[in-house]
Design an enzyme around this catalytic site. Structure first.
Site, mmCIF file in Angstrom:
data_model
loop_
_atom_site.group_PDB
_atom_site.id
_atom_site.type_symbol
_atom_site.label_atom_id
_atom_site.label_comp_id
_atom_site.label_asym_id
_atom_site.label_seq_id
_atom_site.Cartn_x
_atom_site.Cartn_y
_atom_site.Cartn_z
ATOM 1 N N CYS A 112 -8.079 23.980 -19.348
ATOM 2 C CA CYS A 112 -7.169 22.856 -19.169
ATOM 3 C C CYS A 112 -7.343 22.302 -17.754
ATOM 4 C CB CYS A 112 -5.726 23.310 -19.386
ATOM 5 S SG CYS A 112 -4.502 22.003 -19.088
ATOM 6 N N CYS A 115 -3.809 22.984 -15.718
ATOM 7 C CA CYS A 115 -3.290 24.302 -15.313
ATOM 8 C C CYS A 115 -4.323 25.420 -15.388
ATOM 9 C CB CYS A 115 -2.067 24.669 -16.148
ATOM 10 S SG CYS A 115 -2.444 25.024 -17.891
ATOM 11 N N CYS A 161 -1.930 21.834 -24.503
ATOM 12 C CA CYS A 161 -1.993 23.109 -23.803
ATOM 13 C C CYS A 161 -0.638 23.802 -23.888
ATOM 14 C CB CYS A 161 -2.385 22.874 -22.344
ATOM 15 S SG CYS A 161 -2.316 24.356 -21.317
ATOM 16 N N CYS A 164 1.114 23.956 -20.062
ATOM 17 C CA CYS A 164 1.565 22.782 -19.303
ATOM 18 C C CYS A 164 1.804 21.551 -20.167
ATOM 19 C CB CYS A 164 0.577 22.453 -18.198
ATOM 20 S SG CYS A 164 -0.986 21.768 -18.810
ATOM 21 N N CYS A 184 -11.066 18.046 -31.952
ATOM 22 C CA CYS A 184 -11.684 16.879 -31.331
ATOM 23 C C CYS A 184 -10.979 16.629 -29.995
ATOM 24 C CB CYS A 184 -11.528 15.694 -32.283
ATOM 25 S SG CYS A 184 -12.411 14.215 -31.778
#
Length: 200
Positions: A112, A115, A161, A164, A184
């Site tokens: 991510c 984070c 995510c 976060c 995707c």
């Protein structure tokens, strides 16, 4: 003259109503786009979420309980590149075939951007031909959250995510074996961490 005035008033009313209805629909769509990925992972009473940690080679390390990673919108805007801010924090989509991670094929982990949570192992990446990095599974089910997205007159499954709430992309049921899934993802919401010794 009175009849003409009434006809004009009716036309103006109908036109004004149509404009108002259009504005309402567009406004709702914008609101949905911003909140489509807003479903938070189940958190304990202490507000923490369970995340599985991985090293950059994709080896599972441990499951940890961590506080949700939160910043104000102003902080996100300051810390992220403009496109990443729009994608990760406001559920925008980068243009197909423009993301730098589309052609990334080295061994490593896709994390991510907001984070650094591990999200996808390069071993599950495949060429979908859609123009976005595609994976047939997440690195750990608890590291991502799936939620219903009804924007643009469609029903899709948005992916974010777990730590976060960054919007990552969508998951579809037209992927390869063994899962049949196609995650995707937007390059703008990810950071690639190559495995030690991975060819440049």
């Amino acid at each position: 003259m009175g009849a003409l005035s009434r006809r004009i008033d009716r036309r103006e009313f109908v036109a004004g109503s149509a404009l108002a209805a259009t504005a309402l629909v567009l406004g709702c769509n914008r609101g949905n786009a911003a909140s489509a990925h807003g479903a938070a992972p189940a958190a304990a009473a202490d507000g923490k979420v369970a995340i599985v940690e991985f090293d950059d080679a994709g080896r599972r390390l441990r499951t940890v309980r961590v506080a949700r990673f939160a910043r104000s919108d102003a902080e996100w805007r300051q810390r992220l590149p403009p496109l990443s801010y729009e994608v990760a924090r406001h559920a925008a989509t980068e243009r197909a075939f423009t993301g730098p991670l589309l052609a990334e094929h080295r061994k490593g982990v896709f994390r991510c951007l907001c984070c650094d949570t591990a999200l996808y192992d390069s071993a599950t990446k495949f060429e979908s031909g859609t123009g976005w990095p595609s994976f047939w599974q997440s690195i750990a089910p608890g590291n991502v959250v799936e939620s219903r997205d009804r924007t643009f007159g469609m029903v899709r499954t948005a992916v974010s995510c777990a730590r976060c709430d960054a919007h990552l992309g969508h998951v579809f049921h037209d992927g390869p074996h063994p899962t049949g899934l196609r995650y995707c993802m937007n390059s703008a919401a990810l950071r690639f961490a190559p495995a030690p010794g991975a060819a440049a």
